[in-house]
Design an enzyme around this catalytic site. Structure first.
Site, short mmCIF file in Angstrom:
data_model
loop_
_atom_site.label_atom_id
_atom_site.label_comp_id
_atom_site.label_asym_id
_atom_site.label_seq_id
_atom_site.Cartn_x
_atom_site.Cartn_y
_atom_site.Cartn_z
CB VAL A 186 -5.65 7.90 9.71
CG1 VAL A 186 -4.51 6.76 10.32
CG2 VAL A 186 -5.53 9.16 10.62
CG ASP A 187 -4.73 12.90 5.85
OD1 ASP A 187 -3.94 13.60 6.41
OD2 ASP A 187 -4.54 12.23 4.83
CG HIS B 277 -0.14 4.19 11.00
ND1 HIS B 277 0.59 5.30 11.21
CD2 HIS B 277 0.59 3.04 11.18
CE1 HIS B 277 1.79 5.00 11.70
NE2 HIS B 277 2.01 3.59 11.46
CB CYS C 143 -18.30 -4.53 13.27
SG CYS C 143 -19.24 -5.31 14.65
CB CYS D 36 -19.49 -9.36 12.25
SG CYS D 36 -20.14 -7.79 11.67
CB CYS E 243 -23.55 -8.13 14.50
SG CYS E 243 -21.99 -7.40 15.09
CB ALA F 111 5.64 18.48 1.99
#
Ligand code: BV8
Ligand code: ZN
Length: 223
Positions: free
Chosen positions: A84-85, A100, A108, A111, A131, A212
């Site tokens: 998620v970085d 992810h 939100c 909404c 909202c 890696a």
């Protein structure tokens, strides 16, 4: 390609199941859940704010950059990342699914609008400019289904690929942990680059143990 937290470890981003992955003795599985957010949104936002502040100082490493180059060289390429970085995007990857979610996006709870938000720190508790409802990270938590369009895109890519390379994931979080066998059953050659052996190593055609940042760039060198 399929990547996990191990590909960002060389950028200084803590992995989930490594010793440094804990925060205030909480595990990701304890905080990255709808129930945790329901129970204590402030605590969950404090955790995400800590990770946003940390990730904001990190850069893509040679492995991220090599994957972006492989995309440019390959006529038919897709990257599935559990991370998620946002570091794959920062390295130039464009053909990717962040299955992810992304720590720099907020959604939100009222909404359901999804926005990019790079505030570091982010105000706690953040509210929707439209909202006024509480914002949550646009991230797939444990017990939540992945986004339908990602599942569809991943399934197509896994079933048509000739080669799947799995990099830097411990292979314990589903459905991503099942992706290697989906590709294998569809006839793909499956390779793995990881520091440690994983539950998928047994079904993998070639499993390379190492960092890696050292091994992924070698994929660019003509044999
Ligand atoms: C879902 C966002 C269904 C949070 C994350 C079977 C089928 C479906 C679901 C389940 C199932 N069995 C169990 C489940 C439930 C659950 C699950 O899998 N639980 C696990 C713990 C058993 N799955 C879910 O809840 C998923 N949802 O399928 O729901 C559904 C269907 C319909 C309706 C409702 C529900 C959702 C899972 C998503 C959870 N969200 N992240 C956040 O980040 O804030 S998961 C989290 O773990 C991260 O995204 C992370 O990427 C991911 C996986 O971890 P890894 O990336 O592998 O990282 P890890 O630290 O574990 O490993 C790093 C590896 O790198 C190590 O092996 C290490 O050796 C290596 N390494 C380290 N350094 C290096 C290196 N390698 C190379 N070089 C280095 N330098
Ligand atoms: Zn709203």
């Amino acid at each position: 390609m399929l990547t996990g937290a191990g590909i960002s470890a060389d950028s200084g981003v803590p992995t989930f199941r490594g010793a440094e992955g804990l925060w205030k003795n909480f595990r990701a599985e304890d905080l990255a859940t709808p129930a945790a957010f329901e129970r204590d949104p402030r605590l969950v936002w404090e955790w995400y704010n800590w990770r946003r502040e940390l990730i904001a100082t990190k850069q893509p490493n040679d492995a991220h950059k090599a994957i972006a180059e492989l995309e440019r060289r390959s006529p038919d390429f897709w990257l599935i990342t559990q991370n998620v970085d946002g570091l794959h995007r920062d390295a130039g990857s464009q053909k990717l699914s962040e299955i992810h979610g992304n720590i720099w996006k907020v959604r939100c709870t009222g909404c359901r609008a999804v926005e990019n938000n790079r505030d570091v720190p982010i105000s706690i508790l953040p509210s929707c400019p439209r909202c006024g409802s509480l914002l949550r990270p646009h991230i797939v938590w444990f017990g939540e289904s992945l986004f339908a369009e990602d599942l569809d895109c991943c399934s197509k890519a896994l079933k048509r690929c000739d080669i799947l390379l799995v990099i830097g994931t411990s292979g314990v979080v589903y459905p991503a942990a099942g992706f290697a066998s989906v590709a294998k059953e569809a006839g793909a050659f499956v390779g793995e680059i990881n520091l440690d052996p994983t539950p998928q190593s047994a079904l993998i055609d070639v499993s390379l143990q190492g960092r890696a940042k050292d091994l992924v760039p070698l994929l660019l060198d003509p044999i």
